[in-house]
Scaffold this active site. Structure first.
Site, PDB file in Angstrom:
ATOM      1  N   ARG A   1      40.846  13.454  16.847  1.00 48.05           N
ATOM      2  CA  ARG A   1      40.595  13.454  15.406  1.00 48.05           C
ATOM      3  C   ARG A   1      40.409  14.866  14.830  1.00 48.05           C
ATOM      4  O   ARG A   1      40.215  15.028  13.618  1.00 48.05           O
ATOM      5  CB  ARG A   1      39.361  12.582  15.091  1.00 48.05           C
ATOM      6  CG  ARG A   1      39.526  11.134  15.580  1.00 48.05           C
ATOM      7  CD  ARG A   1      38.561  10.207  14.918  1.00 48.05           C
ATOM      8  NE  ARG A   1      38.732  10.219  13.471  1.00 48.05           N
ATOM      9  CZ  ARG A   1      37.880   9.684  12.617  1.00 48.05           C
ATOM     10  NH1 ARG A   1      36.799   9.068  13.067  1.00 48.05           N
ATOM     11  NH2 ARG A   1      38.095   9.756  11.317  1.00 48.05           N
TER      12      ARG A   1
ATOM     13  N   HIS B   1      27.950   5.745  15.499  1.00 49.10           N
ATOM     14  CA  HIS B   1      27.385   6.807  14.663  1.00 49.10           C
ATOM     15  C   HIS B   1      26.013   6.379  14.139  1.00 49.10           C
ATOM     16  O   HIS B   1      25.730   5.177  14.055  1.00 49.10           O
ATOM     17  CB  HIS B   1      28.269   7.035  13.423  1.00 49.10           C
ATOM     18  CG  HIS B   1      29.573   7.698  13.702  1.00 49.10           C
ATOM     19  ND1 HIS B   1      30.777   7.149  13.303  1.00 49.10           N
ATOM     20  CD2 HIS B   1      29.867   8.875  14.298  1.00 49.10           C
ATOM     21  CE1 HIS B   1      31.761   7.972  13.652  1.00 49.10           C
ATOM     22  NE2 HIS B   1      31.240   9.017  14.254  1.00 49.10           N
TER      23      HIS B   1
ATOM     24  N   CYS C   1      32.731   4.633   6.214  1.00 51.10           N
ATOM     25  CA  CYS C   1      33.721   5.589   6.745  1.00 51.10           C
ATOM     26  C   CYS C   1      35.039   5.589   6.010  1.00 51.10           C
ATOM     27  O   CYS C   1      35.832   6.505   6.151  1.00 51.10           O
ATOM     28  CB  CYS C   1      33.967   5.405   8.232  1.00 51.10           C
ATOM     29  SG  CYS C   1      33.651   3.832   8.895  1.00 51.10           S
TER      30      CYS C   1
HETATM   31  C1  CIR Z   1      36.607   6.438  15.722  1.00 49.55           C
HETATM   32  O1  CIR Z   1      36.296   6.004  16.834  1.00 49.55           O
HETATM   33  O2  CIR Z   1      36.471   7.620  15.434  1.00 49.55           O
HETATM   34  C2  CIR Z   1      37.187   5.493  14.700  1.00 49.55           C
HETATM   35  N1  CIR Z   1      37.952   4.480  15.343  1.00 49.55           N
HETATM   36  C3  CIR Z   1      36.098   4.871  13.872  1.00 49.55           C
HETATM   37  C4  CIR Z   1      35.357   5.856  13.033  1.00 49.55           C
HETATM   38  C5  CIR Z   1      34.344   5.223  12.165  1.00 49.55           C
HETATM   39  N2  CIR Z   1      33.735   6.194  11.333  1.00 49.55           N
HETATM   40  C6  CIR Z   1      32.518   6.071  10.812  1.00 49.55           C
HETATM   41  O3  CIR Z   1      31.803   5.139  11.136  1.00 49.55           O
HETATM   42  N3  CIR Z   1      32.099   7.028  10.011  1.00 49.55           N
END
Ligand code: CIR
Length: 262
Positions: free
Chosen positions: A91, A170, A257
């Site tokens: 990411r 998170h 998110c």
């Molecule tokens: C990840 O694992 O990074 C993504 N599939 C999900 C991110 C979710 N983001 C968040 O809760 N802020």
């Protein structure tokens, strides 16, 4: 209506790409169905507009299947956008893709630098205080750098270590601040000393996914299908707006998110 000290006018969202299901996930509740992903995302965007926000909608980014989870790329305050350095290698480049969009709205854009890592999902703002989650994505150095940026703007910070909690990705998977000194918090975290002095809305273990909710102006966006939390929000004078989130939940994503709000 319970007042909020924060009035949001804008949000940035990114459309999910066709390869959304190839993103990271730690849960095994099935593979997202792309048509449904798009429908749920469209309804989410519509809900933000209903709350009075103007949206900037970015195109899908097929190089980054998780990039629809834009919240992880930046921490926004009234004066600045702090660009993050996401803890998941796949990411990392999402931040560079977000920079030009944030530049249109923010002149101050400090950045989290190596060896710091930080995901926006670990950062929970509660008026003039920020909770900074230490997780498998956000490390101490990332939290330290963010705290220093926030201190320059007059905010205080409190660190919350969630690394021992396997049930959440998170910090904000487990807590949300919804205004009026009220935190929505999953039962497992409710006794944390840092939450003393706040009014708590406890989320039962069966409804823990719904602990990630978002106050947007007069409404609280909340995942659909969690009747206890929705009823409790109403009983406390909040106005929940329920949204189907099943396809994002499959990829460890919650309501917060999917947008950057300011
Ligand atoms: C990840 O694992 O990074 C993504 N599939 C999900 C991110 C979710 N983001 C968040 O809760 N802020």
């Amino acid at each position: 209506m319970i007042e909020t000290s924060h009035v949001f006018k804008h949000a940035i969202v990114r459309l999910p790409g066709i390869n959304f299901a190839q993103g990271l996930t730690s849960v095994q509740v099935g593979v997202p169905l792309y048509d449904k992903v798009l429908q749920q995302h469209a309804r989410y965007c519509e809900a933000l507009r209903e709350c009075g926000l103007t949206l900037t909608t970015l195109d899908p980014d097929l190089d980054h299947p998780d990039s629809t989870f834009v919240e992880d790329t930046a921490v926004l305050t009234a004066r600045s956008a702090v660009l993050t350095r996401p803890g998941a290698r796949s990411r990392g480049d999402e931040v560079a893709a977000m920079r030009p969009t944030l530049r249109r709205f923010f002149s101050a854009m400090p950045e989290i630098e190596a060896p710091g890592t930080l995901d926006g999902g670990d950062i929970c703002e509660s008026d003039d205080r920020f909770f900074l989650g230490l997780s498998h994505r956000t490390n101490e150095e990332g939290a330290r750098q963010l705290a220093a940026h926030l201190a320059r703007e007059g905010y205080t910070c409190a660190v919350i270590d969630v690394r021992g909690m396997s049930s959440i990705l998170h910090l904000k998977s487990g807590i949300s601040y919804i205004g009026d000194h009220t935190l929505v918090v999953m039962e497992e975290m409710a006794a944390h000393a840092r939450f003393k002095g706040y009014k708590l809305i406890r989320v039962t273990e069966q409804e823990s996914y719904a602990a990630n909710c978002v106050r947007v102006n007069e409404r609280v966006l909340v995942a659909a299908g969690y009747p206890l939390l929705t009823a409790e929000l109403k009983a406390r004078g909040f106005h929940p707006l329920e949204l189907e989130m099943s396809e994002f939940q499959k990829m460890d994503g919650g309501l917060s998110c999917l947008s950057l709000r300011f």
